[in-house]
Design a protein around this motif. Structure first.
Motif, short mmCIF file in Angstrom:
data_model
loop_
_atom_site.label_atom_id
_atom_site.label_comp_id
_atom_site.label_asym_id
_atom_site.label_seq_id
_atom_site.Cartn_x
_atom_site.Cartn_y
_atom_site.Cartn_z
N HIS A 25 53.30 -11.61 -33.27
CA HIS A 25 52.16 -11.94 -34.11
C HIS A 25 51.37 -10.69 -34.47
CE1 HIS A 25 52.32 -16.41 -33.79
NE2 HIS A 25 53.16 -16.06 -32.83
N PHE A 26 50.42 -10.87 -35.37
CA PHE A 26 49.70 -9.75 -35.97
C PHE A 26 48.25 -10.15 -36.17
CE2 PHE A 26 49.35 -7.24 -40.24
CZ PHE A 26 48.63 -6.24 -39.63
N ALA A 27 47.33 -9.35 -35.66
CA ALA A 27 45.89 -9.61 -35.81
C ALA A 27 45.20 -8.35 -36.30
CB ALA A 27 45.29 -10.06 -34.47
N GLU A 28 44.86 -8.34 -37.57
CA GLU A 28 44.21 -7.18 -38.18
C GLU A 28 42.72 -7.48 -38.38
OE1 GLU A 28 44.84 -4.08 -41.92
OE2 GLU A 28 46.05 -5.90 -41.79
N PRO A 66 54.85 -13.72 -27.74
CA PRO A 66 55.31 -12.63 -26.88
C PRO A 66 54.52 -11.35 -27.02
CG PRO A 66 56.74 -12.82 -28.78
CD PRO A 66 55.74 -13.93 -28.90
N ASN A 67 54.01 -11.07 -28.22
CA ASN A 67 53.27 -9.83 -28.43
C ASN A 67 52.28 -10.02 -29.55
OD1 ASN A 67 54.29 -8.59 -31.12
ND2 ASN A 67 56.17 -9.16 -30.07
N LEU A 68 51.27 -9.17 -29.57
CA LEU A 68 50.24 -9.23 -30.61
C LEU A 68 49.95 -7.81 -31.09
CD1 LEU A 68 48.25 -11.09 -32.15
CD2 LEU A 68 46.57 -10.58 -30.35
N ARG A 69 50.11 -7.58 -32.39
CA ARG A 69 49.89 -6.28 -33.01
C ARG A 69 48.43 -6.17 -33.47
NH1 ARG A 69 51.38 -4.54 -38.84
NH2 ARG A 69 51.54 -2.28 -38.76
N LYS A 300 70.76 2.58 -30.65
CA LYS A 300 69.72 2.87 -29.67
C LYS A 300 68.32 2.73 -30.29
CE LYS A 300 72.58 6.06 -26.97
NZ LYS A 300 72.73 7.45 -26.47
N ILE A 301 68.24 2.91 -31.60
CA ILE A 301 66.96 2.77 -32.30
C ILE A 301 66.83 1.33 -32.80
CG2 ILE A 301 65.54 3.57 -34.22
CD1 ILE A 301 65.90 5.73 -32.22
N GLY A 302 65.70 0.71 -32.50
CA GLY A 302 65.49 -0.66 -32.95
C GLY A 302 64.89 -0.73 -34.34
N LEU A 303 65.10 -1.86 -35.01
CA LEU A 303 64.49 -2.14 -36.30
C LEU A 303 63.41 -3.19 -36.08
CD1 LEU A 303 64.53 -1.70 -39.40
CD2 LEU A 303 66.22 -3.55 -39.54
N VAL A 304 62.22 -2.94 -36.62
CA VAL A 304 61.06 -3.80 -36.39
C VAL A 304 60.47 -4.22 -37.73
CG1 VAL A 304 58.71 -3.86 -35.49
CG2 VAL A 304 60.52 -2.77 -34.16
N LEU A 305 60.39 -5.52 -37.95
CA LEU A 305 59.74 -6.06 -39.16
C LEU A 305 58.34 -6.51 -38.74
CD1 LEU A 305 59.59 -7.11 -42.06
CD2 LEU A 305 60.94 -9.09 -41.36
N ASP A 306 57.40 -5.56 -38.69
CA ASP A 306 56.12 -5.91 -38.10
C ASP A 306 55.08 -6.42 -39.09
OD1 ASP A 306 55.53 -3.41 -39.17
OD2 ASP A 306 55.25 -2.43 -37.24
N GLU A 307 55.49 -6.72 -40.32
CA GLU A 307 54.70 -7.53 -41.24
C GLU A 307 55.65 -8.33 -42.12
OE1 GLU A 307 51.50 -5.73 -43.46
OE2 GLU A 307 51.01 -4.35 -41.81
N TRP A 308 55.53 -9.66 -42.05
CA TRP A 308 56.32 -10.52 -42.92
C TRP A 308 55.56 -11.82 -43.14
CZ3 TRP A 308 58.28 -15.40 -41.64
CH2 TRP A 308 58.24 -15.76 -40.29
N ASN A 353 56.74 -9.50 -36.68
CA ASN A 353 55.35 -9.95 -36.52
C ASN A 353 54.89 -10.65 -37.78
OD1 ASN A 353 55.79 -7.23 -34.98
ND2 ASN A 353 54.14 -8.24 -33.87
N ILE A 354 54.59 -11.95 -37.64
CA ILE A 354 54.11 -12.73 -38.77
C ILE A 354 52.74 -12.20 -39.19
CG2 ILE A 354 53.09 -14.47 -37.25
CD1 ILE A 354 54.72 -15.29 -40.62
N ALA A 355 52.50 -12.14 -40.49
CA ALA A 355 51.21 -11.70 -41.02
C ALA A 355 50.51 -12.90 -41.68
CB ALA A 355 51.42 -10.58 -42.05
N GLN A 356 49.41 -13.39 -41.03
CA GLN A 356 48.85 -12.97 -39.76
C GLN A 356 48.54 -14.21 -38.92
OE1 GLN A 356 45.63 -10.15 -40.17
NE2 GLN A 356 46.86 -8.79 -41.44
#
Length: 505
Positions: A25-28, A66-69, A300-308, A353-356
């Protein structure tokens, strides 16, 4: 009218683990996400703990988030963390220039965010300031949060009431540095990412998972620049352990940026355009993965979609800078389709991370100042899918399906599905995107004896249906009828619906 489909699911063929962090999740500091959403202040009449609204916490705990941005987004690159610590009365105010040009009192800062994560049971994902900050500022924030013993930042943290360091697993090195985070060139930011990552140190047993700010949509040039910063093409050299992941952002909308359309007042043409855009996330992820595979074949490097998520015009009468939008059944189907794609790419895609989370864009929860709280259709998709968290993905083959719908020269697949196994239970997620026809689906479950099947369904009479305080369950899960079939199970999905089916294996 209905269409017939058959989905083969190999329950005994394990694939990659679906990280629970794909349901992040995402909290701006944007609109009423933090102030008036998560945080109402200690003097509020609403039940709160340290100013954090407890009914919001309770609703989100049911999702096992699981996590909050935090704190952004674009806001991250104008946020100076030392302004948000210490006695609230002494904290300087600031102007949120990105979102509404409003003044903020900095009453929600580092300690409040960490308290929120503890209440939620979520791991913190802190996004540092590259755009207007310094290497020293970011390095000191990491030290303040994670170091034990005795140092200037440790003494400052203890003076502010926290003796023990926190665990911070995820750290963002800036945000959208191609745009609001600095309008940089890819190569210029890649150098900065190496520099900042070097000084975002691991203190004690806290190991940072550093996430470099990556591309918008399918800008593969940006991804390649970041991969070149830690590896080389075909040289066989180990990837340099500077940052551990690269992010990208992808939003779903039906029209152009200056006329995105309404969240609830739309027609079938808008719906088809939206779902074509949503399914295109598969192509986007495949593109970034292909570039990363060339430089990092061992992944070894992960891909992160931290806004969608979906992005519509704001609700009439609301501040345009607050990005407050309603959330209809259409949004829920966008989410369910995304998750099927995320599961498919779970070997490379490690976080999303879903926005928002609250009151902004494709939110889980909508609140008002009087104490009203609404769970959106998207919330229910997250809740119905939580059995996929840290489960083992299994192959899903849609071997018989309705013909794709052709819209503006692009094909929309009308049936989407994914499946996983964990703790003796299989979870199958399936979406019927046809807005007018039911789907008769045979789930051809192979490789295990199945027992005690159960199903849940999310739909509504119209795609435009949404939840309000007056009608909070207009779109809510109900039981789904299942029939046994020679191949496994048979289910009928109404038009525009999402379902989950569980079986013991």
């Amino acid at each position: 009218m209905s269409t017939a489909s058959r989905v083969v699911i190999d329950l005994d063929v394990p694939g990659p683990i679906i990280s629970r962090h794909l349901y992040g999740h995402f909290a701006e500091h944007l609109g009423r996400c933090i102030y008036g959403g998560f945080y109402v202040g200690e003097d509020s009449d609403l039940p709160n703990e340290g100013g954090i609204r407890l009914d919001v916490v309770e609703a989100l705990r049911a999702l096992n988030i699981p996590n909050l941005r935090w704190p952004g987004g674009c806001f991250a690159d104008e946020y100076h963390w030392k302004d948000g610590i210490g006695p609230k009365a002494d904290r300087p105010s600031m102007v949120n220039t990105h979102w509404g040009n409003v003044e903020e009192n900095n009453h929600f800062g580092t300690h409040e965010f960490m308290a929120l994560c503890e209440l939620l049971g979520a791991e913190p994902y802190v996004n540092g300031n590259v755009g207007s900050g310094t290497v020293q500022e970011m390095s000191e924030w990491v030290e303040y949060l994670t170091r034990d013993g005795d140092s200037p930042m440790v003494r400052l943290r203890k003076a502010n009431g926290r003796d023990e360091p926190w665990k911070i697993p995820f750290w963002g090195i800036g945000n959208e540095t191609w745009g609001c985070g600095g309008n940089m060139r890819a190569e210029a930011y890649a150098d900065l990412a190496r520099q900042y990552a070097t000084f975002c140190r691991d203190h004690g047993d806290n190991k940072l998972y550093r996430i470099a700010a990556g591309a918008s949509d399918d800008n593969l040039v940006w991804t390649e620049a970041l991969m070149k910063a830690v590896s080389c093409l075909g040289c066989g050299r180990d990837v340099r352990n500077l940052f551990q992941a690269i992010s990208f952002h992808y939003y779903t909308l039906a029209g152009p940026w200056d006329s995105k359309g309404s969240a609830t007042d739309f027609d079938l043409d808008d719906y088809y355009r939206t779902m074509v855009k949503a399914q295109d996330i598969d192509r986007i992820i495949r593109g970034h993965s292909a570039v990363m595979d060339a430089y990092d074949p061992e992944r070894k490097i992960g891909l992160v979609l931290d806004e969608w998520g979906t992005w519509w015009d704001v609700e009439p009468g609301t501040n345009p800078g607050f990005l407050y939008q309603q959330n209809a059944l259409r949004d829920a189907l966008v989410a369910s389709v995304h998750f099927d794609v995320f599961h498919k790419h779970a070997e490379r895609l490690v976080m999303a991370n879903i926005a928002q989370t609250v009151n902004v864009l494709q939110a889980m929860i909508l609140t008002d100042e009087s104490g009203g709280l609404v769970l959106t259709p998207t919330y229910h998709v997250f809740e119905m899918n939580k059995g996929h968290h840290d489960a083992t993905s299994v192959p899903v083959h849609v071997v018989e399906r309705p013909a794709p719908y052709e819209h503006d020269g692009k094909a929309l697949e009308l049936l989407s599905a994914s499946a996983s196994v964990k703790d003796g239970q299989a979870l199958v997620s399936v979406t019927n995107l046809d807005p007018s026809a039911s789907a008769d689906v045979v789930l051809d479950l192979r490789g295990a004896e199945i027992r005690n099947p159960a199903g849940r369904l999310l739909t509504a009479p119209k795609l435009q249906f949404h939840n309000t305080t007056a009608d909070p369950a207009a779109v809510a899960p109900v039981a789904l009828d299942l029939e046994t079939d020679a191949r496994g199970l048979r289910v009928t999905l109404p038009p525009h619906s999402f379902a989950t089916i569980t079986v013991e294996v």
